[in-house]
Design an enzyme around this catalytic site. Structure first.
Site, PDB file in Angstrom:
ATOM      1  N   HIS A 236       0.946  -4.128   0.196  1.00 39.25           N
ATOM      2  CA  HIS A 236       1.758  -2.920   0.067  1.00 39.25           C
ATOM      3  C   HIS A 236       1.396  -2.258  -1.232  1.00 39.25           C
ATOM      4  O   HIS A 236       1.213  -2.917  -2.229  1.00 39.25           O
ATOM      5  CB  HIS A 236       3.245  -3.232  -0.043  1.00 39.25           C
ATOM      6  CG  HIS A 236       3.685  -4.316   0.844  1.00 39.25           C
ATOM      7  ND1 HIS A 236       3.955  -4.121   2.164  1.00 39.25           N
ATOM      8  CD2 HIS A 236       3.890  -5.628   0.606  1.00 39.25           C
ATOM      9  CE1 HIS A 236       4.305  -5.253   2.703  1.00 39.25           C
ATOM     10  NE2 HIS A 236       4.271  -6.188   1.791  1.00 39.25           N
TER      11      HIS A 236
ATOM     12  N   ALA B  24      -1.377  -9.450   4.019  1.00 39.01           N
ATOM     13  CA  ALA B  24      -0.517  -8.266   3.982  1.00 39.01           C
ATOM     14  C   ALA B  24      -0.787  -7.545   2.663  1.00 39.01           C
ATOM     15  O   ALA B  24      -1.346  -8.108   1.737  1.00 39.01           O
ATOM     16  CB  ALA B  24       0.937  -8.678   4.051  1.00 39.01           C
TER      17      ALA B  24
ATOM     18  N   ASP C   7       3.853  13.814   6.061  1.00 42.96           N
ATOM     19  CA  ASP C   7       3.113  14.860   5.353  1.00 42.96           C
ATOM     20  C   ASP C   7       1.639  14.894   5.751  1.00 42.96           C
ATOM     21  O   ASP C   7       1.024  15.954   5.817  1.00 42.96           O
ATOM     22  CB  ASP C   7       3.235  14.652   3.832  1.00 42.96           C
ATOM     23  CG  ASP C   7       2.845  13.235   3.422  1.00 42.96           C
ATOM     24  OD1 ASP C   7       3.369  12.287   4.034  1.00 42.96           O
ATOM     25  OD2 ASP C   7       2.007  13.087   2.514  1.00 42.96           O
TER      26      ASP C   7
ATOM     27  N   THR D  26      -5.414  -1.926   1.887  1.00 41.64           N
ATOM     28  CA  THR D  26      -4.920  -2.363   0.577  1.00 41.64           C
ATOM     29  C   THR D  26      -5.510  -3.721   0.238  1.00 41.64           C
ATOM     30  O   THR D  26      -5.754  -4.050  -0.917  1.00 41.64           O
ATOM     31  CB  THR D  26      -3.377  -2.532   0.617  1.00 41.64           C
ATOM     32  OG1 THR D  26      -2.816  -1.496   1.382  1.00 41.64           O
ATOM     33  CG2 THR D  26      -2.775  -2.574  -0.761  1.00 41.64           C
ATOM     34  N   THR D  27      -5.733  -4.525   1.277  1.00 41.74           N
ATOM     35  CA  THR D  27      -6.192  -5.886   1.062  1.00 41.74           C
ATOM     36  C   THR D  27      -7.710  -5.970   1.014  1.00 41.74           C
ATOM     37  O   THR D  27      -8.281  -6.663   0.194  1.00 41.74           O
ATOM     38  CB  THR D  27      -5.636  -6.788   2.194  1.00 41.74           C
ATOM     39  OG1 THR D  27      -4.225  -6.720   2.124  1.00 41.74           O
ATOM     40  CG2 THR D  27      -6.086  -8.224   2.051  1.00 41.74           C
TER      41      THR D  27
ATOM     42  N   GLY E 270       3.631   1.322   6.374  1.00 41.21           N
ATOM     43  CA  GLY E 270       4.377   1.804   5.203  1.00 41.21           C
ATOM     44  C   GLY E 270       5.711   1.088   5.080  1.00 41.21           C
ATOM     45  O   GLY E 270       6.664   1.620   4.521  1.00 41.21           O
TER      46      GLY E 270
ATOM     47  N   GLY F 159       0.252  -2.799  11.793  1.00 41.11           N
ATOM     48  CA  GLY F 159       0.294  -3.054  10.356  1.00 41.11           C
ATOM     49  C   GLY F 159       0.047  -1.770   9.580  1.00 41.11           C
ATOM     50  O   GLY F 159      -0.321  -0.742  10.168  1.00 41.11           O
ATOM     51  N   ASP F 160       0.293  -1.832   8.277  1.00 45.34           N
ATOM     52  CA  ASP F 160       0.076  -0.669   7.410  1.00 45.34           C
ATOM     53  C   ASP F 160       0.917   0.543   7.808  1.00 45.34           C
ATOM     54  O   ASP F 160       0.488   1.680   7.666  1.00 45.34           O
ATOM     55  CB  ASP F 160      -1.421  -0.270   7.385  1.00 45.34           C
ATOM     56  CG  ASP F 160      -2.292  -1.455   7.045  1.00 45.34           C
ATOM     57  OD1 ASP F 160      -1.946  -2.165   6.096  1.00 45.34           O
ATOM     58  OD2 ASP F 160      -3.295  -1.680   7.749  1.00 45.34           O
TER      59      ASP F 160
HETATM   60  P1  IMP Z   1      -6.054 -12.220   9.443  1.00 45.57           P
HETATM   61  O1  IMP Z   1      -4.591 -12.005   9.420  1.00 45.57           O
HETATM   62  O2  IMP Z   1      -6.694 -12.128   8.087  1.00 45.57           O
HETATM   63  O3  IMP Z   1      -6.446 -13.463  10.175  1.00 45.57           O
HETATM   64  O4  IMP Z   1      -6.704 -11.014  10.271  1.00 45.57           O
HETATM   65  C1  IMP Z   1      -6.474 -10.834  11.662  1.00 45.57           C
HETATM   66  C2  IMP Z   1      -6.399  -9.372  12.032  1.00 45.57           C
HETATM   67  O5  IMP Z   1      -5.149  -8.837  11.587  1.00 45.57           O
HETATM   68  C3  IMP Z   1      -7.461  -8.490  11.401  1.00 45.57           C
HETATM   69  O6  IMP Z   1      -7.803  -7.445  12.302  1.00 45.57           O
HETATM   70  C4  IMP Z   1      -6.771  -7.926  10.173  1.00 45.57           C
HETATM   71  O7  IMP Z   1      -7.345  -6.719   9.745  1.00 45.57           O
HETATM   72  C5  IMP Z   1      -5.372  -7.724  10.727  1.00 45.57           C
HETATM   73  N1  IMP Z   1      -4.320  -7.761   9.718  1.00 45.57           N
HETATM   74  C6  IMP Z   1      -3.714  -8.832   9.181  1.00 45.57           C
HETATM   75  N2  IMP Z   1      -2.745  -8.481   8.355  1.00 45.57           N
HETATM   76  C7  IMP Z   1      -2.690  -7.153   8.354  1.00 45.57           C
HETATM   77  C8  IMP Z   1      -1.859  -6.187   7.691  1.00 45.57           C
HETATM   78  O8  IMP Z   1      -0.935  -6.503   6.937  1.00 45.57           O
HETATM   79  N3  IMP Z   1      -2.153  -4.885   7.960  1.00 45.57           N
HETATM   80  C9  IMP Z   1      -3.134  -4.506   8.816  1.00 45.57           C
HETATM   81  N4  IMP Z   1      -3.923  -5.368   9.451  1.00 45.57           N
HETATM   82  C10 IMP Z   1      -3.713  -6.668   9.227  1.00 45.57           C
END
Ligand code: IMP
Length: 423
Positions: free
Chosen positions: A40, A38, A328, A294-295, A14, A11-12
């Site tokens: 962005h 999620a 970068d 971001t979240t 970009g 995830g993350d």
């Molecule tokens: P949940 O999706 O909130 O149940 O979290 C489960 C795991 O997925 C955790 O480690 C979160 O930090 C990770 N996670 C869920 N969505 C994302 C995302 O969009 N980016 C990065 N980590 C995520």
């Protein structure tokens, strides 16, 4: 062209930047999994925009779709719709009546489950994602279409409360509170009901009319409920196939699958991370890359690019090409590293990803291109890939060689414009 953009790490990566880059003014943008977990950030000349539910290209697209595979928090939805319409007032919005609804009670249960897990905790975003998907699959869930009827919401909330009594111990959800939630959810319905529909019909029409479409996968591949680092994963499928169940459109209709890879790796929450850095080096990378969720705002764990992980993800998703983001950022270091394998002892790379084998990452060292000023970045963007520093070109070519996939687009700065197509 019908595109799918998804992340090949944790995830993350970009993805939002790439979705935004390939979207056009006449595009249909689609999300089909996950919810506000999620996030962005799109940086434009007008400022920073954060989206959790809406696809990243929403600021300029013609239509956006929140598919049936999503779990939607109506509170966040109302806010994001309000924000996006200020910037893009002509935007058409389609929300699936079959998507599931996240309520305050689900967010509470997410937190309660984490506390009950103790040292087995996952490190969720605490946005209620897991409990809402649980409700969906036990067929007790509240769907968007249910919000039309306040009594139906209340009945469902009461039933869920009864089923989940251990998680809801010491919670504030008495009858009065549930009535309040039902009323609030119904009010939100009044705000967005005009956008609610069976989105699969609109999507099928869009496919038949050859519209430009971008499907945006939420979360990285290694967070997939089946193929990710279980249990340290999210509660939905994140691989390419989830597009079909989450939107109703067959994967066969997709003409290009773009896998997004960040030039290094990051992860939020618990779970295995073979190339993780610690101490000062980690701090440097985290700061240079602005690696804070971001979240959730949590500092992200960071490490070098991990090719066994990317290759596993690229194969699972059957990607056609790769986009590399945040190149970068690696300019911060003099020497940079890429993990090419996990050493002879690890026969099956996924074992290392699951924590069943100890990975001993074998690295290639490369010279860095050094920190680039805004004017240098601007010059590259203006003049194209030829002006990219040789060390960066070597890095990109190495990723191509190690993955066997063409790298078509690179991103070298925060703002939307700093994206370069590789000829
Ligand atoms: P949940 O999706 O909130 O149940 O979290 C489960 C795991 O997925 C955790 O480690 C979160 O930090 C990770 N996670 C869920 N969505 C994302 C995302 O969009 N980016 C990065 N980590 C995520």
């Amino acid at each position: 062209m019908r595109n799918l953009v998804l992340g090949l790490q944790f995830g993350d990566e970009g993805k939002g930047k790439i979705t935004d880059f390939i979207s056009q003014e006449d595009s249909v943008l689609v999300r089909y999994n996950g919810g506000t977990n999620a996030g962005h950030t799109v940086v434009t000349s007008k400022g920073k925009f954060k989206f959790h539910l809406l696809p990243a290209g929403s600021l300029k697209a013609e239509s956006i779709v929140l598919g049936n595979g999503m779990v939607i928090d109506p509170e966040a939805l109302v806010k994001e719709i309000g924000d996006v319409l200020v910037e893009n007032p002509k935007l058409h919005i389609y929300i699936s009546s079959a998507a599931h609804v996240v309520t305050r009670m689900h967010r509470f249960m997410d937190g309660a489950q984490e506390r009950m897990r103790g040292d087995m905790k996952i490190g969720t975003t605490s946005h209620g994602i897991g409990p809402t998907y649980e409700e969906k699959y036990s067929r007790n869930g509240i769907r968007i279409e249910d919000l039309e009827d306040e009594n139906r919401i209340l009945r469902k909330l009461k039933f869920i409360r009864e089923l989940r009594s251990s998680e809801l111990q010491d919670s504030p959800f008495d009858d009065r509170e549930l009535e309040k939630i039902a009323r609030e959810l119904h009010e939100k319905w009044n705000y967005f009901s005009k956008y609610v529909t069976r989105t699969e019909y609109f999507l099928m029409d869009s496919v038949n009319n050859n519209r430009h479409m971008v499907f945006e996968g939420g979360h990285g591949t290694l967070l997939d409920i089946d193929f990710g680092t279980y249990p340290y994963v999210t509660s939905s499928n994140t691989i390419s196939g989830a597009l079909h169940t989450g939107s109703g459109i067959s994967l066969r209709k997709i003409q290009r699958i773009i896998g997004v890879v960040k030039a290094y790796t990051s992860r939020v929450g618990e779970g295995p991370f073979p190339t993780e850095l610690h101490g000062q080096e980690a701090d440097r990378l985290r700061e240079a890359g602005g690696e804070y969720g971001t979240t959730t705002g949590r500092p992200r764990r960071v490490g070098w690019l991990d090719i066994p992980l990317v290759n596993y993800a690229a194969n699972l998703n059957d990607v056609d090409e790769i986009s590399i983001t945040k190149l970068d950022v690696l300019g911060e270091f003099k020497t940079i590293r890429i993990c090419k394998s996990y050493g002879n002892k690890v026969k099956v790379p996924v074992d290392a990803l699951l924590g069943k084998a100890v990975a001993e990452p074998e690295y290639i060292e490369m010279d860095s291109w050094g920190k680039m000023s805004e004017s240098e970045i601007g010059h590259i963007v203006e003049t194209g890939y030829d002006s990219v520093p040789q060390e960066m070109k070597d890095y990109v070519s190495m990723v191509e060689k190690l993955t066997g996939k063409p790298v078509k687009v690179i991103s070298i700065g925060q703002i939307r414009e700093s994206t370069v197509v590789r000829k």
